[in-house]
Design a protein around this motif. Structure first.
Motif, PDB file in Angstrom:
ATOM      1  N   GLY A  22     -23.411  18.295  -0.103  1.00 28.30           N
ATOM      2  CA  GLY A  22     -24.715  18.225  -0.743  1.00 28.30           C
ATOM      3  C   GLY A  22     -24.646  17.510  -2.078  1.00 28.30           C
ATOM      4  N   ALA A  23     -23.582  17.782  -2.839  1.00 31.86           N
ATOM      5  CA  ALA A  23     -23.415  17.113  -4.127  1.00 31.86           C
ATOM      6  C   ALA A  23     -23.217  15.623  -3.930  1.00 31.86           C
ATOM      7  CB  ALA A  23     -22.220  17.718  -4.868  1.00 31.86           C
ATOM      8  N   ARG A  24     -22.535  15.265  -2.858  1.00 32.39           N
ATOM      9  CA  ARG A  24     -22.315  13.842  -2.604  1.00 32.39           C
ATOM     10  C   ARG A  24     -23.623  13.148  -2.267  1.00 32.39           C
ATOM     11  NH1 ARG A  24     -17.488  15.680   0.173  1.00 32.39           N
ATOM     12  NH2 ARG A  24     -15.724  15.358  -1.195  1.00 32.39           N
ATOM     13  N   ALA A  25     -24.477  13.835  -1.543  1.00 33.43           N
ATOM     14  CA  ALA A  25     -25.780  13.242  -1.234  1.00 33.43           C
ATOM     15  C   ALA A  25     -26.555  12.996  -2.514  1.00 33.43           C
ATOM     16  CB  ALA A  25     -26.573  14.156  -0.313  1.00 33.43           C
ATOM     17  N   GLN A  26     -26.475  13.908  -3.449  1.00 33.54           N
ATOM     18  CA  GLN A  26     -27.169  13.749  -4.723  1.00 33.54           C
ATOM     19  C   GLN A  26     -26.569  12.597  -5.515  1.00 33.54           C
ATOM     20  OE1 GLN A  26     -26.801  17.114  -7.390  1.00 33.54           O
ATOM     21  NE2 GLN A  26     -28.830  16.779  -8.180  1.00 33.54           N
ATOM     22  N   ASP A  27     -25.239  12.548  -5.529  1.00 27.30           N
ATOM     23  CA  ASP A  27     -24.596  11.454  -6.240  1.00 27.30           C
ATOM     24  C   ASP A  27     -24.998  10.107  -5.655  1.00 27.30           C
ATOM     25  OD1 ASP A  27     -21.398  13.089  -6.845  1.00 27.30           O
ATOM     26  OD2 ASP A  27     -23.320  13.216  -7.883  1.00 27.30           O
ATOM     27  N   SER A  28     -25.106  10.052  -4.333  1.00 25.76           N
ATOM     28  CA  SER A  28     -25.493   8.805  -3.692  1.00 25.76           C
ATOM     29  C   SER A  28     -26.866   8.356  -4.156  1.00 25.76           C
ATOM     30  CB  SER A  28     -25.483   8.972  -2.168  1.00 25.76           C
ATOM     31  OG  SER A  28     -25.888   7.799  -1.535  1.00 25.76           O
ATOM     32  N   ALA A  29     -27.785   9.315  -4.297  1.00 28.20           N
ATOM     33  CA  ALA A  29     -29.130   8.966  -4.728  1.00 28.20           C
ATOM     34  C   ALA A  29     -29.127   8.444  -6.157  1.00 28.20           C
ATOM     35  CB  ALA A  29     -30.040  10.196  -4.623  1.00 28.20           C
ATOM     36  N   LYS A  30     -28.142   8.888  -6.941  1.00 26.80           N
ATOM     37  CA  LYS A  30     -28.072   8.437  -8.322  1.00 26.80           C
ATOM     38  C   LYS A  30     -27.257   7.155  -8.477  1.00 26.80           C
ATOM     39  CE  LYS A  30     -28.520  13.065 -10.292  1.00 26.80           C
ATOM     40  NZ  LYS A  30     -27.849  14.129 -11.079  1.00 26.80           N
ATOM     41  N   GLY A  31     -26.749   6.639  -7.365  1.00 26.94           N
ATOM     42  CA  GLY A  31     -26.046   5.374  -7.427  1.00 26.94           C
ATOM     43  C   GLY A  31     -24.560   5.501  -7.680  1.00 26.94           C
ATOM     44  N   ARG A  32     -24.016   6.733  -7.767  1.00 27.61           N
ATOM     45  CA  ARG A  32     -22.599   6.880  -8.047  1.00 27.61           C
ATOM     46  C   ARG A  32     -21.756   6.788  -6.780  1.00 27.61           C
ATOM     47  NH1 ARG A  32     -24.493  10.806 -11.891  1.00 27.61           N
ATOM     48  NH2 ARG A  32     -24.084  12.510 -10.427  1.00 27.61           N
ATOM     49  N   VAL A  33     -22.393   6.897  -5.642  1.00 28.66           N
ATOM     50  CA  VAL A  33     -21.702   6.747  -4.367  1.00 28.66           C
ATOM     51  C   VAL A  33     -22.447   5.691  -3.569  1.00 28.66           C
ATOM     52  CG1 VAL A  33     -21.081   7.868  -2.203  1.00 28.66           C
ATOM     53  CG2 VAL A  33     -20.855   9.113  -4.357  1.00 28.66           C
ATOM     54  N   SER A  34     -21.712   4.752  -3.006  1.00 23.94           N
ATOM     55  CA  SER A  34     -22.361   3.635  -2.335  1.00 23.94           C
ATOM     56  C   SER A  34     -22.484   3.884  -0.843  1.00 23.94           C
ATOM     57  CB  SER A  34     -21.566   2.345  -2.574  1.00 23.94           C
ATOM     58  OG  SER A  34     -20.263   2.466  -2.031  1.00 23.94           O
ATOM     59  N   THR A  35     -23.484   3.252  -0.253  1.00 22.15           N
ATOM     60  CA  THR A  35     -23.637   3.258   1.197  1.00 22.15           C
ATOM     61  C   THR A  35     -23.079   1.955   1.749  1.00 22.15           C
ATOM     62  OG1 THR A  35     -25.856   2.321   1.027  1.00 22.15           O
ATOM     63  CG2 THR A  35     -25.675   4.726   1.114  1.00 22.15           C
ATOM     64  N   ILE A  36     -22.752   1.973   3.023  1.00 21.70           N
ATOM     65  CA  ILE A  36     -22.207   0.803   3.700  1.00 21.70           C
ATOM     66  C   ILE A  36     -23.177   0.382   4.796  1.00 21.70           C
ATOM     67  CG2 ILE A  36     -20.388   0.014   5.267  1.00 21.70           C
ATOM     68  CD1 ILE A  36     -18.400   1.598   3.680  1.00 21.70           C
ATOM     69  N   ARG A  37     -23.454  -0.901   4.857  1.00 22.30           N
ATOM     70  CA  ARG A  37     -24.294  -1.456   5.920  1.00 22.30           C
ATOM     71  C   ARG A  37     -23.439  -2.380   6.768  1.00 22.30           C
ATOM     72  NH1 ARG A  37     -29.648  -1.860   5.496  1.00 22.30           N
ATOM     73  NH2 ARG A  37     -29.405  -2.002   7.771  1.00 22.30           N
ATOM     74  N   ASP A  38     -23.477  -2.187   8.067  1.00 21.98           N
ATOM     75  CA  ASP A  38     -22.735  -3.053   8.974  1.00 21.98           C
ATOM     76  C   ASP A  38     -23.398  -2.981  10.342  1.00 21.98           C
ATOM     77  OD1 ASP A  38     -20.033  -4.580   9.553  1.00 21.98           O
ATOM     78  OD2 ASP A  38     -20.301  -3.138  11.190  1.00 21.98           O
ATOM     79  N   THR A  39     -23.737  -4.131  10.892  1.00 18.58           N
ATOM     80  CA  THR A  39     -24.465  -4.182  12.155  1.00 18.58           C
ATOM     81  C   THR A  39     -23.669  -3.563  13.291  1.00 18.58           C
ATOM     82  OG1 THR A  39     -25.600  -6.201  11.440  1.00 18.58           O
ATOM     83  CG2 THR A  39     -25.638  -5.712  13.782  1.00 18.58           C
ATOM     84  N   GLU A  40     -22.393  -3.882  13.373  1.00 17.52           N
ATOM     85  CA  GLU A  40     -21.556  -3.380  14.462  1.00 17.52           C
ATOM     86  C   GLU A  40     -21.459  -1.859  14.431  1.00 17.52           C
ATOM     87  OE1 GLU A  40     -17.061  -4.109  16.288  1.00 17.52           O
ATOM     88  OE2 GLU A  40     -17.518  -4.750  14.229  1.00 17.52           O
ATOM     89  N   ILE A  41     -21.201  -1.298  13.257  1.00 16.98           N
ATOM     90  CA  ILE A  41     -21.042   0.148  13.143  1.00 16.98           C
ATOM     91  C   ILE A  41     -22.376   0.850  13.371  1.00 16.98           C
ATOM     92  CG2 ILE A  41     -20.390   2.027  11.592  1.00 16.98           C
ATOM     93  CD1 ILE A  41     -18.439   0.067  10.247  1.00 16.98           C
ATOM     94  N   GLU A  42     -23.446   0.301  12.814  1.00 18.88           N
ATOM     95  CA  GLU A  42     -24.761   0.917  12.989  1.00 18.88           C
ATOM     96  C   GLU A  42     -25.182   0.907  14.457  1.00 18.88           C
ATOM     97  OE1 GLU A  42     -27.392  -1.061  10.300  1.00 18.88           O
ATOM     98  OE2 GLU A  42     -26.410  -0.241   8.511  1.00 18.88           O
ATOM     99  N   ALA A  43     -24.868  -0.164  15.174  1.00 15.18           N
ATOM    100  CA  ALA A  43     -25.205  -0.226  16.602  1.00 15.18           C
ATOM    101  C   ALA A  43     -24.423   0.833  17.385  1.00 15.18           C
ATOM    102  CB  ALA A  43     -24.904  -1.616  17.151  1.00 15.18           C
ATOM    103  N   LEU A  44     -23.155   1.024  17.040  1.00 16.45           N
ATOM    104  CA  LEU A  44     -22.342   2.028  17.719  1.00 16.45           C
ATOM    105  C   LEU A  44     -22.865   3.436  17.443  1.00 16.45           C
ATOM    106  CD1 LEU A  44     -19.855   2.693  19.428  1.00 16.45           C
ATOM    107  CD2 LEU A  44     -18.500   2.707  17.312  1.00 16.45           C
ATOM    108  N   LEU A  45     -23.212   3.717  16.183  1.00 18.52           N
ATOM    109  CA  LEU A  45     -23.726   5.042  15.837  1.00 18.52           C
ATOM    110  C   LEU A  45     -25.072   5.310  16.508  1.00 18.52           C
ATOM    111  CD1 LEU A  45     -22.730   5.227  12.056  1.00 18.52           C
ATOM    112  CD2 LEU A  45     -21.644   6.375  13.999  1.00 18.52           C
ATOM    113  N   ARG A  46     -25.890   4.279  16.658  1.00 18.78           N
ATOM    114  CA  ARG A  46     -27.150   4.456  17.399  1.00 18.78           C
ATOM    115  C   ARG A  46     -26.870   4.829  18.847  1.00 18.78           C
ATOM    116  NH1 ARG A  46     -29.040   0.078  14.292  1.00 18.78           N
ATOM    117  NH2 ARG A  46     -28.498  -1.405  15.940  1.00 18.78           N
ATOM    118  N   ASP A  47     -25.860   4.186  19.440  1.00 14.59           N
ATOM    119  CA  ASP A  47     -25.508   4.512  20.823  1.00 14.59           C
ATOM    120  C   ASP A  47     -24.971   5.940  20.927  1.00 14.59           C
ATOM    121  OD1 ASP A  47     -26.327   2.037  21.666  1.00 14.59           O
ATOM    122  OD2 ASP A  47     -24.312   1.161  21.766  1.00 14.59           O
TER     123      ASP A  47
END
Length: 480
Positions: free
Chosen positions: A33-58
Motif C-alpha cells: 500500500g505504501a508503494r502505491a502511494q509512493d508511486s502516485a507521488k512520483g517516487r516509484v516509476s511505472t513501466i510501459r511495454d507493449t509486449e508485457i502489457e499484451a501478455l498480462l492482458r492475456d
C-alpha cells in the motif's frame, strides 16, 4: 461536565480520533500500500511495454470474465520495484511489481496472483474497508469519551493517578489497540476471501491453483527465520503457512490441479522475464543469469537487450537479426531493433523495423509513438505530416502517453504550427500530472487559435480544468 467543557472534550476527542484513524490507516495497509502511494507521488516509476502489457492482458482476460468484470476495463499497471508484490488501489487497476513477474517462473504462478487481486475487486473489499475505517473512527471517539469520563470521575473523587483516573487514562490507549487489531483481523479475512475467489476463478478457466501454493511456499520460506518474532495479530495478511493450510485441500480437489501452462504461453513468459531482467539489471547480472552457454531464445533476447543498453549497438543489432530469423513473425523483435537504432542516433535506420512492428501489432500505440519519434528525429522534410498522423493515432488510443504528446508537439513545431504544438505540449504535461504547466501551455495555445475553433475549445477545456484533490494523471479532460 458542563456544556462548554463537554464540547471542548468532544473536539479534543475527535481530533485525537482523527490521529488514531490515520495511524490505523497506515497500520492496516500492507507493505504494498505504501508503494502505491509512493508511486502516485512520483517516487516509484511505472513501466510501459507493449509486449508485457499484451501478455498480462492475456493472463487476466479469462480471470476477469469468470469474475464478472469483463466489461470493467480493468488494467494491469507494472511498477518498477524488484520485490515480489501486487495490489489493488481502486476498482479498475491491478498493480504488479516487476519483481513478481521476474520471480514467477511459470505463467500459472503470476496468474494466481492476478486472480487473487481480481478477488479483491470483485468482492468490493476496498469499499468495505473504507466503511470499516469510518466505523473505526466512530468507535475511537466513543472509546475515548468513555475513558475520558473515567478520568473526570477519578479527578472528581480525588483518586490519585495510581487509582481510578490512572486506570482510565491507561484505558484511553487500550481501545485504540483493540480497534487496530480488529481492523487487521478484518483485512486478514478479506485476504483469505480473495484467496478462495482466486481458486474459484482458476477452476472456472480450467487452470491450476498450484502456482498460488508455490507462491505461498516462497513466502513461507522468506518468513521462516522471522516467524517466531512476529505477532500474527498485527499483520494485514495471514501467515503464509496459514494460507497454504487453508487452500491446499481446496486446490488439490480441483480436476485442473496438475494442468500445465501451454508451451507457447510459457515461451512468452520466459521472454517477458528475460526482457525485464535485461532492462533492469546490470550487464554482469544479466550475463550470470543468461550465460553464453544458454542457447534458449529467452537468453538470446536478454543478451541482445543488454548489449544495446550498454553500448554495443552493432552487436545488439546482429543478435536481434538472429532472433528475427528464428521468429520472423514476432513483432517485438522488430520493435527492439528499431528502439536500439533510434536510441543510438540512427533514426532513419529505425523507421523500417518500427513500421514492421506497428503493422504486425495492429498499430500498438507505444510502438507507433516510437515510430513517430523516429520520423521526427530523422530530419526528413517529408516526415512532419506523416509523423503527426502517426502520433495523433497513438495519442487517441493512449492519451496518457506523455512521450507521444511531446513528440507530437515537436512535429507541429517543425511544421510551424505553434498553436497545436502548445496544445500537444499542454496535453503532455497533463499526462504527467503537471496540471500547472499544462494549464499555462493551454492558455498560450488558446491565444494562438481563432476563438471558438476546435483547437481553442480543447485548449479552453484544459485551462479551466480543476483536478480533484489527489487526482493522478488518469483524471484529466480530453484536450487532445
Amino acid at each position: 461536565m458542563d456544556g462548554s467543557a463537554s464540547s471542548s472534550f468532544l473536539r479534543r476527542a475527535a481530533s485525537r480520533a482523527g490521529r488514531v484513524l490515520a495511524m490505523l490507516s497506515v497500520a492496516m495497509l500492507p507493505v504494498h500500500g505504501a508503494r502505491a502511494q509512493d508511486s502516485a507521488k512520483g517516487r516509484v516509476s511505472t513501466i510501459r511495454d507493449t509486449e508485457i502489457e499484451a501478455l498480462l492482458r492475456d493472463y487476466t482476460r479469462p480471470i476477469l470474465k469468470s469474475a464478472g468484470l469483463a466489461q470493467q476495463n480493468v488494467e494491469v499497471v507494472l511498477i518498477n520495484q524488484r520485490s515480489f508484490n501486487a495490489f489493488v488501489a481502486d476498482g479498475r487497476r491491478i498493480f504488479v511489481n516487476t519483481g513478481a513477474l521476474i520471480e514467477s517462473k511459470t505463467p500459472n504462478q503470476i496468474i494466481g496472483v492476478l486472480a487473487h487481486e481480481t478477488g479483491h475487486i470483485a468482492g468490493g473489499h476496498l469499499a468495505r474497508m473504507r466503511e470499516q475505517l469510518a466505523g473505526a473512527q466512530t468507535m475511537a471517539i466513543v472509546a475515548m469519551l468513555l475513558a475520558g469520563a473515567g478520568v473526570a470521575a477519578g479527578a472528581a473523587t480525588g483518586v490519585s493517578g495510581n487509582g481510578l483516573s490512572g486506570a482510565a487514562a491507561a484505558g484511553m490507549s487500550a481501545p485504540q489497540e483493540m480497534i487496530r487489531r480488529s481492523l487487521l483481523s478484518y483485512q486478514r479475512g478479506e485476504e483469505q476471501a480473495a484467496d478462495r475467489s482466486a481458486v474459484k476463478y482458476l477452476n472456472a478457466t480450467h487452470q491450476s491453483s498450484k502456482g498460488m501454493l508455490e507462491t505461498f511456499e516462497r513466502f513461507q520460506n522468506d518468513q521462516l527465520f522471522i516467524s517466531q518474532r512476529i505477532d500474527p495479530y498485527l499483520l494485514s495478511h495471514p501467515m503464509a503457512r496459514e494460507r497454504i493450510a487453508a487452500l491446499e485441500q481446496l486446490a488439490k480437489e480441483s480436476p485442473y490441479y496438475n494442468t500445465k501452462d501451454p508451451a507457447d504461453l510459457q515461451a512468452r513468459h520466459d521472454l517477458m522475464r528475460a526482457k525485464l531482467i535485461a532492462f533492469t539489471e546490470r550487464s554482469d547480472a544479466v550475463a550470470r543469469q543468461y550465460p553464453m552457454s544458454d542457447n534458449s531464445l529467452a537468453a538470446q533476447y536478454a543478451r541482445a537487450i543488454s548489449a544495446y543498453r550498454f553500448g554495443n549497438v552493432n552487436g545488439a543489432v546482429a543478435q536481434i537479426d538472429a532472433l528475427i530469423a528464428k521468429q520472423p513473425n514476432n513483432p517485438y523483435f522488430y520493435e527492439l531493433k528499431g528502439q536500439a537504432l533510434l536510441e543510438s542516433g540512427r533514426a532513419k535506420d529505425a523507421l523500417a523495423p518500427l513500421r514492421k512492428a506497428v503493422d504486425m501489432t495492429g498499430g500498438a500505440p507505444l510502438i507507433r509513438t516510437m515510430l513517430g519519434q523516429a520520423m521526427v528525429q530523422s530530419g526528413s522534410t517529408s516526415n512532419p505530416d506523416e509523423a503527426i498522423r502517426e502520433l495523433i493515432q497513438a495519442t487517441q488510443r493512449d492519451p496518457d502517453s506523455a512521450g507521444a504528446w511531446r513528440s507530437l508537439s515537436i512535429a507541429y513545431g517543425r511544421k510551424g504550427d505553434l498553436a497545436n504544438a502548445d496544445l500537444a505540449a499542454a496535453n503532455g504535461s497533463f499526462a504527467q500530472g503537471d496540471f500547472k504547466s499544462g494549464r499555462e501551455l493551454a492558455a498560450r495555445a488558446r491565444q494562438r487559435f481563432p476563438q471558438g475553433s476546435p483547437g481553442w475549445l480543447k485548449a479552453d477545456d484544459l485551462v479551466n480544468f480543476k483536478p480533484p484533490a489527489g487526482a493522478d494523471k488518469g483524471g484529466r479532460p480530453n484536450g487532445g
